[in-house]
Design a protein around this motif. Structure first.
Motif, PDB file in Angstrom:
ATOM      1  N   VAL A  21       0.869  -1.172   0.000  1.00 35.61           N
ATOM      2  CA  VAL A  21       0.000   0.000   0.000  1.00 35.61           C
ATOM      3  C   VAL A  21       0.906   1.221   0.000  1.00 35.61           C
ATOM      4  O   VAL A  21       1.728   1.398   0.897  1.00 35.61           O
ATOM      5  CB  VAL A  21      -0.965   0.006   1.209  1.00 35.61           C
ATOM      6  CG1 VAL A  21      -1.751   1.307   1.252  1.00 35.61           C
ATOM      7  CG2 VAL A  21      -1.913  -1.189   1.139  1.00 35.61           C
ATOM      8  N   THR A  22       0.745   2.035  -1.034  1.00 33.89           N
ATOM      9  CA  THR A  22       1.586   3.219  -1.221  1.00 33.89           C
ATOM     10  C   THR A  22       0.731   4.467  -1.084  1.00 33.89           C
ATOM     11  O   THR A  22      -0.324   4.573  -1.705  1.00 33.89           O
ATOM     12  CB  THR A  22       2.244   3.192  -2.621  1.00 33.89           C
ATOM     13  OG1 THR A  22       2.993   1.986  -2.761  1.00 33.89           O
ATOM     14  CG2 THR A  22       3.151   4.392  -2.829  1.00 33.89           C
ATOM     15  N   ASP A  23       1.166   5.404  -0.245  1.00 32.55           N
ATOM     16  CA  ASP A  23       0.456   6.672  -0.121  1.00 32.55           C
ATOM     17  C   ASP A  23       1.447   7.811  -0.340  1.00 32.55           C
ATOM     18  O   ASP A  23       2.630   7.580  -0.583  1.00 32.55           O
ATOM     19  CB  ASP A  23      -0.287   6.782   1.217  1.00 32.55           C
ATOM     20  CG  ASP A  23       0.639   6.810   2.428  1.00 32.55           C
ATOM     21  OD1 ASP A  23       1.648   7.541   2.411  1.00 32.55           O
ATOM     22  OD2 ASP A  23       0.345   6.114   3.418  1.00 32.55           O
ATOM     23  N   THR A  24       0.942   9.036  -0.262  1.00 34.21           N
ATOM     24  CA  THR A  24       1.789  10.194  -0.581  1.00 34.21           C
ATOM     25  C   THR A  24       2.148  11.006   0.662  1.00 34.21           C
ATOM     26  O   THR A  24       2.345  12.222   0.587  1.00 34.21           O
ATOM     27  CB  THR A  24       1.097  11.097  -1.619  1.00 34.21           C
ATOM     28  OG1 THR A  24      -0.201  11.428  -1.149  1.00 34.21           O
ATOM     29  CG2 THR A  24       1.002  10.411  -2.958  1.00 34.21           C
ATOM     30  N   ARG A  25       2.273  10.324   1.792  1.00 34.32           N
ATOM     31  CA  ARG A  25       2.738  10.981   3.012  1.00 34.32           C
ATOM     32  C   ARG A  25       4.029  10.311   3.455  1.00 34.32           C
ATOM     33  O   ARG A  25       4.115   9.706   4.519  1.00 34.32           O
ATOM     34  CB  ARG A  25       1.687  10.873   4.126  1.00 34.32           C
ATOM     35  CG  ARG A  25       0.416  11.665   3.916  1.00 34.32           C
ATOM     36  CD  ARG A  25       0.584  13.162   4.096  1.00 34.32           C
ATOM     37  NE  ARG A  25       1.139  13.548   5.368  1.00 34.32           N
ATOM     38  CZ  ARG A  25       0.435  13.813   6.458  1.00 34.32           C
ATOM     39  NH1 ARG A  25      -0.871  13.750   6.452  1.00 34.32           N
ATOM     40  NH2 ARG A  25       1.042  14.160   7.572  1.00 34.32           N
ATOM     41  N   GLY A  26       5.058  10.423   2.627  1.00 33.97           N
ATOM     42  CA  GLY A  26       6.335   9.782   2.895  1.00 33.97           C
ATOM     43  C   GLY A  26       7.025  10.270   4.156  1.00 33.97           C
ATOM     44  O   GLY A  26       7.861   9.576   4.720  1.00 33.97           O
ATOM     45  N   GLU A  27       6.673  11.447   4.614  1.00 38.35           N
ATOM     46  CA  GLU A  27       7.304  11.971   5.828  1.00 38.35           C
ATOM     47  C   GLU A  27       6.693  11.352   7.084  1.00 38.35           C
ATOM     48  O   GLU A  27       7.222  11.496   8.172  1.00 38.35           O
ATOM     49  CB  GLU A  27       7.174  13.501   5.880  1.00 38.35           C
ATOM     50  CG  GLU A  27       5.812  14.021   6.305  1.00 38.35           C
ATOM     51  CD  GLU A  27       4.720  13.966   5.233  1.00 38.35           C
ATOM     52  OE1 GLU A  27       3.574  14.329   5.552  1.00 38.35           O
ATOM     53  OE2 GLU A  27       4.992  13.565   4.092  1.00 38.35           O
ATOM     54  N   ASN A  28       5.592  10.650   6.928  1.00 39.88           N
ATOM     55  CA  ASN A  28       4.862  10.073   8.055  1.00 39.88           C
ATOM     56  C   ASN A  28       5.028   8.554   8.047  1.00 39.88           C
ATOM     57  O   ASN A  28       4.124   7.826   7.673  1.00 39.88           O
ATOM     58  CB  ASN A  28       3.380  10.475   7.947  1.00 39.88           C
ATOM     59  CG  ASN A  28       2.588  10.128   9.176  1.00 39.88           C
ATOM     60  OD1 ASN A  28       3.147   9.820  10.224  1.00 39.88           O
ATOM     61  ND2 ASN A  28       1.276  10.173   9.038  1.00 39.88           N
ATOM     62  N   LEU A  29       6.214   8.068   8.465  1.00 40.82           N
ATOM     63  CA  LEU A  29       6.491   6.631   8.432  1.00 40.82           C
ATOM     64  C   LEU A  29       5.830   5.927   9.612  1.00 40.82           C
ATOM     65  O   LEU A  29       5.933   6.391  10.753  1.00 40.82           O
ATOM     66  CB  LEU A  29       8.003   6.372   8.455  1.00 40.82           C
ATOM     67  CG  LEU A  29       8.791   6.910   7.275  1.00 40.82           C
ATOM     68  CD1 LEU A  29      10.281   6.585   7.437  1.00 40.82           C
ATOM     69  CD2 LEU A  29       8.272   6.349   5.956  1.00 40.82           C
ATOM     70  N   PRO A  30       5.147   4.806   9.334  1.00 39.04           N
ATOM     71  CA  PRO A  30       4.502   4.080  10.435  1.00 39.04           C
ATOM     72  C   PRO A  30       5.519   3.339  11.284  1.00 39.04           C
ATOM     73  O   PRO A  30       6.591   2.963  10.815  1.00 39.04           O
ATOM     74  CB  PRO A  30       3.597   3.095   9.700  1.00 39.04           C
ATOM     75  CG  PRO A  30       4.263   2.872   8.400  1.00 39.04           C
ATOM     76  CD  PRO A  30       4.935   4.172   8.047  1.00 39.04           C
ATOM     77  N   ARG A  31       5.179   3.162  12.548  1.00 33.00           N
ATOM     78  CA  ARG A  31       6.023   2.373  13.435  1.00 33.00           C
ATOM     79  C   ARG A  31       5.140   1.704  14.465  1.00 33.00           C
ATOM     80  O   ARG A  31       4.080   2.207  14.819  1.00 33.00           O
ATOM     81  CB  ARG A  31       7.098   3.218  14.085  1.00 33.00           C
ATOM     82  CG  ARG A  31       6.621   4.405  14.862  1.00 33.00           C
ATOM     83  CD  ARG A  31       7.800   5.187  15.431  1.00 33.00           C
ATOM     84  NE  ARG A  31       7.628   6.470  15.982  1.00 33.00           N
ATOM     85  CZ  ARG A  31       6.655   6.952  16.713  1.00 33.00           C
ATOM     86  NH1 ARG A  31       5.651   6.242  16.990  1.00 33.00           N
ATOM     87  NH2 ARG A  31       6.657   8.170  17.189  1.00 33.00           N
ATOM     88  N   LEU A  32       5.616   0.555  14.916  1.00 30.13           N
ATOM     89  CA  LEU A  32       4.886  -0.171  15.950  1.00 30.13           C
ATOM     90  C   LEU A  32       4.859   0.637  17.230  1.00 30.13           C
ATOM     91  O   LEU A  32       5.873   1.215  17.625  1.00 30.13           O
ATOM     92  CB  LEU A  32       5.560  -1.513  16.233  1.00 30.13           C
ATOM     93  CG  LEU A  32       5.265  -2.639  15.270  1.00 30.13           C
ATOM     94  CD1 LEU A  32       6.065  -3.872  15.658  1.00 30.13           C
ATOM     95  CD2 LEU A  32       3.792  -2.968  15.226  1.00 30.13           C
ATOM     96  N   GLN A  33       3.707   0.670  17.867  1.00 23.20           N
ATOM     97  CA  GLN A  33       3.564   1.355  19.138  1.00 23.20           C
ATOM     98  C   GLN A  33       2.867   0.404  20.095  1.00 23.20           C
ATOM     99  O   GLN A  33       2.004  -0.366  19.683  1.00 23.20           O
ATOM    100  CB  GLN A  33       2.732   2.620  18.976  1.00 23.20           C
ATOM    101  CG  GLN A  33       3.355   3.620  18.039  1.00 23.20           C
ATOM    102  CD  GLN A  33       2.461   4.830  17.847  1.00 23.20           C
ATOM    103  OE1 GLN A  33       1.541   5.082  18.605  1.00 23.20           O
ATOM    104  NE2 GLN A  33       2.739   5.583  16.815  1.00 23.20           N
TER     105      GLN A  33
END
Length: 143
Positions: free
Chosen positions: A88-100
């Protein structure tokens, strides 16, 4: 000297890709399209069930956290060499997901924990700017 001639049979590569609106409706459509594609390509039931949940979580994240008005997110499904890969590709590359760690009173924040539990591997690939791709792989049983 006795040599055996063995040929490894690899499963054919199959691709599916679609652009969807970064909305709850687009995320729902991603899940429905993935279910239909996996049914068409006879992805085994157990893998398909897990993959459906992974697609739902990643698409919901793209629609919620990766949303940029007027820019679609992309769902891609690929099977090759006994692996189903979901991207899944979106256009918010500055907002990288991480486990919390999950917080019991919170209604959100558990999606990537679910992806980690269901997928054999997952990760994030930044770029090209402004994009990022969150991917997950599920191993397919050998025939």
């Amino acid at each position: 000297m006795n040599q055996q001639n063995t040929t490894q049979v690899l499963s054919p590569t199959r691709h599916f890709t679609v652009l969807l609106s970064p909305t709850p409706r687009g995320a729902r459509l991603a899940r429905l399209l993935a279910v239909e594609w996996m049914r068409e390509h006879e992805v085994p039931y157990g893998v398909a069930e897990a993959a459906t949940q992974v697609v739902a979580e990643l698409a919901a994240n793209a629609a919620t956290h990766g949303r940029v008005a007027g820019r679609s997110f992309r769902l891609a499904l690929v099977t090759h060499d006994s692996v189903l890969r979901i991207e899944v590709t979106d256009t918010r590359g500055e907002n990288l997901p991480r486990l919390q760690p999950p917080f019991p009173p919170s209604d959100s924040g558990r999606g990537l924990l679910l992806v980690e539990a269901l997928a054999d591997r997952w990760g994030v690939e930044p770029g090209p700017v402004p994009r990022k791709t969150v991917w997950a792989e599920l191993d397919l049983p050998h025939p």
